[in-house]
Enzyme design. Structure first.
Site, mmCIF file in Angstrom:
data_model
loop_
_atom_site.group_PDB
_atom_site.id
_atom_site.type_symbol
_atom_site.label_atom_id
_atom_site.label_comp_id
_atom_site.label_asym_id
_atom_site.label_seq_id
_atom_site.Cartn_x
_atom_site.Cartn_y
_atom_site.Cartn_z
ATOM 1 C CG PHE A 288 -1.939 -0.987 1.329
ATOM 2 C CD1 PHE A 288 -3.193 -0.773 0.777
ATOM 3 C CD2 PHE A 288 -1.682 -2.198 1.948
ATOM 4 C CE1 PHE A 288 -4.170 -1.743 0.838
ATOM 5 C CE2 PHE A 288 -2.653 -3.177 2.021
ATOM 6 C CZ PHE A 288 -3.900 -2.960 1.465
ATOM 7 C CG ASP A 289 0.470 5.903 -1.466
ATOM 8 O OD1 ASP A 289 1.537 6.401 -1.071
ATOM 9 O OD2 ASP A 289 -0.597 6.535 -1.562
ATOM 10 C CB CYS A 290 0.885 5.449 3.799
ATOM 11 S SG CYS A 290 0.079 5.888 5.366
ATOM 12 C CB THR B 100 -3.693 4.876 -0.581
ATOM 13 O OG1 THR B 100 -3.036 5.285 -1.780
ATOM 14 C CG2 THR B 100 -4.438 3.562 -0.825
#
Length: 236
Positions: free
Chosen positions: A10-12, A15
């Site tokens: 995941f991008d944080c 997102t």
């Protein structure tokens, strides 16, 4: 669905964490103190390219200092002064940025089936505050501080692939930013899920225009929608 994968990266920010709300909470009052007509969206658009440039030119600089320098550059672009206190306020603000309302519950659901990895343009200290808001322990956190570069550098995705290969993981990358994530992820040979958080708004906001045509493999507007597709009710 997604049966070929056993891990999600995941991008944080953008997102899982609402970085536009977090940045806007600092830029908005600052900008409107001098020019009341300025909107958060206008300020984010002015800011986006400056942060990307600072990251590109200073790949080993820690994220709080990136935020500070990008703020100063945004002020210069708009002809508005940025005090040292203003810059420090943005640099220290990451732990205050709110999580999207569906992030924590979606991550909990996804963790029943997948290993969860963070691949983020952040430093370890700042991410710790965000991690507390997400309420889950990730199996691996890969930061720009660790890699020594910022996305969209493909170096970050090579670090992800190296970890995944060593842990025998087949990774699907999940992100909002086409510029920071989906373009370089595709170049690295990773499949991707676009969480189109800005589906109800025109323009790119705090994320620069990707500059090329990119088509993620799957698209959802919310993390909750993706979690339901990946881990349907009753499957756990």
């Amino acid at each position: 669905m997604f049966e070929e994968f056993n891990a999600l990266s995941f991008d944080c920010y953008g997102t899982l964490i609402d970085w536009e709300a977090g940045i806007g909470a600092v830029l908005g009052p600052w900008g409107r103190a001098a020019r009341p007509e300025l909107t958060d969206e206008e300020l984010l658009l002015a800011y986006a390219d400056e942060e990307a440039r600072v990251e590109r030119e200073n790949p080993t600089t820690l994220y709080p200092q990136v935020l500070e320098e990008a703020f100063r550059a945004t002020g210069a672009k708009l002809g508005l002064p940025v005090s040292e206190a203003d810059a420090k306020r943005l640099g220290a603000s990451v732990p205050d940025w709110p999580a999207f309302l569906d992030s924590a519950s979606a991550l909990q659901r996804l963790s029943k089936r997948f290993k969860l990895i963070i691949l983020s343009n952040v430093d370890k200290k700042s991410f710790a505050g965000s991690n507390a808001r997400l309420g889950i322990e990730f199996d691996r956190v890969i930061t720009a501080e660790e890699v020594g570069s910022y996305k969209p550098s493909v170096q970050n995705f090579e670090a992800l692939k190296k970890y995944a290969d060593g842990a025998d993981l087949k990774v699907l990358h999940v992100a909002q930013s086409l510029f920071h994530d989906h373009v370089p992820a595709a170049q690295a040979g990773l499949k991707g899920v676009w969480i189109n958080r800005r589906h109800h708004r025109a323009g790119w906001g705090a994320t620069p225009d990707p500059g090329v045509d990119v088509k993620p493999d799957w698209t959802f507007n919310f993390m909750a929608e993706f979690a339901e597709a990946a881990v349907p009710q009753g499957s756990d």
